[in-house]
Design an enzyme around this catalytic site. Structure first.
Site, PDB file in Angstrom:
ATOM      1  N   THR A 158       0.834  -1.212   0.000  1.00 20.69           N
ATOM      2  CA  THR A 158       0.000   0.000   0.000  1.00 20.69           C
ATOM      3  C   THR A 158       0.865   1.258   0.000  1.00 20.69           C
ATOM      4  O   THR A 158       0.351   2.368  -0.044  1.00 20.69           O
ATOM      5  CB  THR A 158      -0.880   0.069   1.265  1.00 20.69           C
ATOM      6  OG1 THR A 158      -0.003   0.051   2.413  1.00 20.69           O
ATOM      7  CG2 THR A 158      -1.848  -1.093   1.344  1.00 20.69           C
ATOM      8  N   ASN A 164       2.096   2.967   8.623  1.00 18.21           N
ATOM      9  CA  ASN A 164       1.481   4.226   8.197  1.00 18.21           C
ATOM     10  C   ASN A 164       0.842   3.994   6.835  1.00 18.21           C
ATOM     11  O   ASN A 164       1.488   4.098   5.793  1.00 18.21           O
ATOM     12  CB  ASN A 164       2.535   5.336   8.134  1.00 18.21           C
ATOM     13  CG  ASN A 164       3.024   5.712   9.510  1.00 18.21           C
ATOM     14  OD1 ASN A 164       2.314   6.374  10.269  1.00 18.21           O
ATOM     15  ND2 ASN A 164       4.223   5.250   9.869  1.00 18.21           N
ATOM     16  N   GLU A 165      -0.441   3.679   6.894  1.00 16.87           N
ATOM     17  CA  GLU A 165      -1.195   3.310   5.696  1.00 16.87           C
ATOM     18  C   GLU A 165      -1.634   4.567   4.934  1.00 16.87           C
ATOM     19  O   GLU A 165      -1.539   5.677   5.466  1.00 16.87           O
ATOM     20  CB  GLU A 165      -2.442   2.516   6.116  1.00 16.87           C
ATOM     21  CG  GLU A 165      -2.139   1.218   6.855  1.00 16.87           C
ATOM     22  CD  GLU A 165      -1.682   0.086   5.924  1.00 16.87           C
ATOM     23  OE1 GLU A 165      -1.187   0.360   4.815  1.00 16.87           O
ATOM     24  OE2 GLU A 165      -1.828  -1.079   6.335  1.00 16.87           O
ATOM     25  N   PRO A 166      -2.104   4.397   3.691  1.00 14.78           N
ATOM     26  CA  PRO A 166      -2.610   5.556   2.946  1.00 14.78           C
ATOM     27  C   PRO A 166      -3.557   6.374   3.825  1.00 14.78           C
ATOM     28  O   PRO A 166      -4.415   5.812   4.506  1.00 14.78           O
ATOM     29  CB  PRO A 166      -3.336   4.911   1.764  1.00 14.78           C
ATOM     30  CG  PRO A 166      -2.567   3.647   1.527  1.00 14.78           C
ATOM     31  CD  PRO A 166      -2.172   3.157   2.902  1.00 14.78           C
ATOM     32  N   THR A 183      -3.018  -4.781   3.273  1.00 15.39           N
ATOM     33  CA  THR A 183      -2.024  -5.180   4.276  1.00 15.39           C
ATOM     34  C   THR A 183      -2.517  -6.392   5.060  1.00 15.39           C
ATOM     35  O   THR A 183      -1.761  -7.337   5.320  1.00 15.39           O
ATOM     36  CB  THR A 183      -1.766  -3.999   5.248  1.00 15.39           C
ATOM     37  OG1 THR A 183      -1.305  -2.899   4.483  1.00 15.39           O
ATOM     38  CG2 THR A 183      -0.759  -4.354   6.324  1.00 15.39           C
TER      39      THR A 183
END
Ligand code: GLP
Length: 273
Positions: A158, A164-166, A183
């Site tokens: 991602t 720290n995702e979108p 994820t």
């Protein structure tokens, strides 16, 4: 000394992101391990501690293996080393097979002479109402240790660094986050089925990572090629948190040929024979 060409390394320094390409992931891992070892020794010679930011996932395993080898064969000591891991699933027990606590012990800490009280990972067992205070304390501890000298990173599909995702903001700090579906699906290989993959995690923030004095991101394999290209070429934004690494004063991507395959051929200049 071995010349860079001998390990098939090509180096591109763009104003925004230096990328070093290696023929084999093992060569990239050895290179990062050598850098870490040299930093540890330099600090030890000055009677100072060395603060490392560590990552999990399959990518950095060979870095840990090489550091363990140096400990056994070259007397590299971790006596002056303090570590902070990027992230941990939430909730999860440290002894659980999928926990990052267990991963780090098995792949690294159990095999070196690090002082256990110098090892820090976000705890997956903190009561929900105490998590935000706990995260503030984690940040405080990093600061009190003198800040991270070198942060090791992988990259998720991602574009996450740590977890720290979108959507993660540039100024984010250690906190509880919701995991992206992509994820969670990637984690099925560890947990057995999607139902068992935690929905949440505690992760250092983007800002926490950017405060490290050096950042070394490793990415290997064809399945990372697209996200590596986007992280390097897309507009800097929360939509792809790894783009925030651009502009850091000492960041480097270390990739193999497979992970570099979506970058334009001109990116690396003339290929080495
Ligand atoms: C997890 C970790 C990340 C890691 C990513 C990639 O999501 N939290 O820190 O970078 O996996 O894993 P792998 O190295 O196995 O591709």
């Amino acid at each position: 000394m071995q010349s860079p060409d001998a390990v098939g390394m090509t180096h591109r320094t763009s104003p925004s992101m230096p990328v070093v390409r290696f023929r084999e992931p093992a060569d990239a891992c050895k290179r990062v391990a050598a850098e870490i070892a040299s930093l540890i020794r330099q600090r030890a010679a000055e009677s100072r501690r060395c603060v490392l930011g560590l990552a999990t996932g399959s990518t950095p395993i060979r870095v840990y293996r090489e550091l363990i080898r140096m400990h056994r064969e070259e007397r590299l000591s971790f006596f002056n080393v303090v570590t902070f891991n990027l992230d941990e699933y939430y909730p999860i027990k440290p002894e659980s097979a999928q926990s990052y606590h267990r991963f780090m012990s098995e792949h690294f800490f159990n095999h070196i002479d690090i002082i256990r009280s110098n090892v820090h990972l976000p705890k997956g067992t903190v009561e929900l109402e105490n998590v935000s205070g706990y995260c503030r304390d984690y940040e405080e501890l990093i600061l009190r240790s003198g800040g991270i000298d070198l942060q090791l990173l992988g990259i998720g599909r991602t574009g996450h660094v740590g977890f720290n995702e979108p959507g993660a903001k540039r100024d984010s700090r250690t906190r509880l986050v919701r995991l992206d579906t992509v994820t969670r699906n990637d984690a099925v290989k560890d947990f057995g089925d999607l139902e068992r993959v935690p929905l949440l995690a505690i992760t250092m923030g983007v800002e926490t990572i950017l405060q490290a004095r050096r950042i070394r991101l490793l990415a290997f394999g064809e399945h990372k090629a697209r996200i590596v290209q986007q992280a390097i070429e897309n507009r800097i934004s929360s939509a792809l948190p790894a783009t925030f690494l651009r502009g850091h004063r000492d960041v480097q991507y270390l990739v193999d040929y497979d992970a570099a395959q979506c970058l334009p051929p001109s990116f690396f200049g003339t290929p080495l024979q």
